[in-house]
Structures are given as C-alpha cells and as structure tokens.
Design a protein around this motif. Structure first.
Motif, mmCIF file in Angstrom:
data_model
loop_
_atom_site.group_PDB
_atom_site.id
_atom_site.type_symbol
_atom_site.label_atom_id
_atom_site.label_comp_id
_atom_site.label_asym_id
_atom_site.label_seq_id
_atom_site.Cartn_x
_atom_site.Cartn_y
_atom_site.Cartn_z
ATOM 1 N N ARG A 147 -3.775 -6.485 -7.890
ATOM 2 C CA ARG A 147 -3.427 -5.414 -7.993
ATOM 3 C C ARG A 147 -1.868 -5.558 -8.449
ATOM 4 O O ARG A 147 -1.107 -6.508 -8.365
ATOM 5 C CB ARG A 147 -3.044 -4.815 -6.447
ATOM 6 C CG ARG A 147 -4.692 -4.831 -5.833
ATOM 7 C CD ARG A 147 -4.401 -4.235 -4.598
ATOM 8 N NE ARG A 147 -4.819 -2.946 -4.249
ATOM 9 C CZ ARG A 147 -5.796 -2.343 -3.864
ATOM 10 N NH1 ARG A 147 -6.676 -3.057 -3.612
ATOM 11 N NH2 ARG A 147 -5.583 -1.058 -3.754
ATOM 12 N N GLU A 193 1.807 1.759 -3.676
ATOM 13 C CA GLU A 193 0.565 2.286 -4.319
ATOM 14 C C GLU A 193 0.383 3.910 -3.992
ATOM 15 O O GLU A 193 0.070 4.607 -4.728
ATOM 16 C CB GLU A 193 -0.725 1.519 -3.998
ATOM 17 C CG GLU A 193 -0.553 0.129 -4.552
ATOM 18 C CD GLU A 193 -1.971 -0.519 -4.307
ATOM 19 O OE1 GLU A 193 -2.432 -1.547 -5.012
ATOM 20 O OE2 GLU A 193 -2.749 -0.305 -3.225
ATOM 21 N N THR A 194 0.616 4.063 -2.823
ATOM 22 C CA THR A 194 0.268 5.607 -2.447
ATOM 23 C C THR A 194 1.538 6.444 -3.265
ATOM 24 O O THR A 194 1.163 7.506 -3.619
ATOM 25 C CB THR A 194 0.913 5.996 -0.923
ATOM 26 O OG1 THR A 194 -0.279 5.358 -0.225
ATOM 27 C CG2 THR A 194 0.564 7.202 -0.602
ATOM 28 N N ARG A 230 0.962 -1.100 0.077
ATOM 29 C CA ARG A 230 -0.039 0.016 -0.119
ATOM 30 C C ARG A 230 0.841 1.308 -0.034
ATOM 31 O O ARG A 230 0.257 2.327 -0.365
ATOM 32 C CB ARG A 230 -0.927 -0.139 1.195
ATOM 33 C CG ARG A 230 -2.191 -1.070 1.161
ATOM 34 C CD ARG A 230 -3.067 -0.610 -0.188
ATOM 35 N NE ARG A 230 -3.927 0.596 0.202
ATOM 36 C CZ ARG A 230 -3.895 1.504 -0.544
ATOM 37 N NH1 ARG A 230 -3.527 1.466 -1.938
ATOM 38 N NH2 ARG A 230 -4.689 2.807 -0.364
ATOM 39 N N ARG A 232 -5.821 -1.974 -10.700
ATOM 40 C CA ARG A 232 -6.311 -3.331 -10.344
ATOM 41 C C ARG A 232 -6.787 -3.997 -11.680
ATOM 42 O O ARG A 232 -7.205 -3.219 -12.636
ATOM 43 C CB ARG A 232 -7.598 -3.094 -9.500
ATOM 44 C CG ARG A 232 -7.000 -2.482 -8.121
ATOM 45 C CD ARG A 232 -8.126 -2.257 -7.156
ATOM 46 N NE ARG A 232 -8.976 -3.086 -6.748
ATOM 47 C CZ ARG A 232 -10.099 -3.473 -6.894
ATOM 48 N NH1 ARG A 232 -11.000 -2.519 -7.482
ATOM 49 N NH2 ARG A 232 -10.945 -4.430 -6.690
ATOM 50 N N VAL A 282 -2.492 3.309 -8.281
ATOM 51 C CA VAL A 282 -3.163 1.788 -8.119
ATOM 52 C C VAL A 282 -3.347 1.303 -9.484
ATOM 53 O O VAL A 282 -4.123 2.068 -10.152
ATOM 54 C CB VAL A 282 -4.255 1.978 -7.244
ATOM 55 C CG1 VAL A 282 -5.117 0.695 -7.049
ATOM 56 C CG2 VAL A 282 -3.898 2.317 -5.664
#
Length: 131
Positions: free
Chosen positions: A81, A14-15, A11, A21, A19
C-alpha cells in the motif's frame, strides 16, 4: 502494539487521501541488501510517469506498507500500500499500470497497480474525514 498503532494511522491517512495498492517485485540483483521494513517507515521515490520541463524523470515520494508481512526481502515480491506525500500526483494511476521504485541507481523495484480508490466522500464531494 507499535505495528497496530502504525496501521491505525496508516488507515486514517487512506481514509483522507485514498488507497493505492500494488504488487512490488524486488529484483534478485537489487542494490538493496536488507529487507524493506513493512510498517510504512520507508519513503522511497517512485517514477510514476511524470517528467520535468527538460524531459527528466520527476520522481514522486510515497511511504510503503507491506501487506501481511513484517518486511520484504531483496528478490521478493509482495502486495504493498502506498501513502503519497502529494496524493494529487498519483491520481492518474490505474490498475495494470507499471512504475518503478528508486533508492539509488539502478531501479530498486517494479510495481504494478492493483487498486486505486479515492478518498471517502459523503456523495457531495466532501471528504468524510473532515478535509
């Protein structure tokens, strides 16, 4: 605990980078005989539409995380992801686009983009993660 720690690292990535998906389907006759680990350790190559100057496929690398599962079995499908090695190569993807996963010949899986979200910014284009 190891999977929870891995998820926190995922995560954080991803920040900083955004992202991606997708829904990944592995064919029944896939060359893969063992499940794909779900915790981001597999880094297959993907055909996301780029070509070399000679017209050959220019593959892109991205790790994959299987949502809500420890693994994805051959012949199965799941939401995944992606954490690209070079995020800028993936910026052209849009929901609904299809692309393929490769580990060797033939194609190991087919993915359809569900969501693409850019890195978090402060409204002035500066990444919130400090990059």
């Amino acid at each position: 605990m190891r999977r929870s720690a891995a998820w926190c690292h995922w995560r954080a990535y991803e920040t900083r980078h955004g992202v991606i998906r997708a829904e990944l389907s592995l064919p029944e006759d896939s060359p893969r005989r063992i499940p794909i680990p779900g915790d981001g350790v597999l880094r297959p190559v993907w055909d996301i539409g780029h070509r070399t100057s000679t017209g050959d496929t220019a593959f892109a690398i991205a790790s994959l995380w299987v949502e809500g599962r420890d693994a994805l079995e051959p012949g199965g499908h799941a939401t995944i992801r992606l954490a690209p090695l070079t995020p800028s190569l993936w910026a052209h993807l849009r929901p609904g686009q299809r692309f393929t996963m490769h580990e060797r010949r033939p194609v190991a899986g087919t993915a359809t983009v569900l969501e693409v979200r850019p890195a978090a910014t402060d409204g002035e284009g500066k990444h919130l993660a400090g990059e």
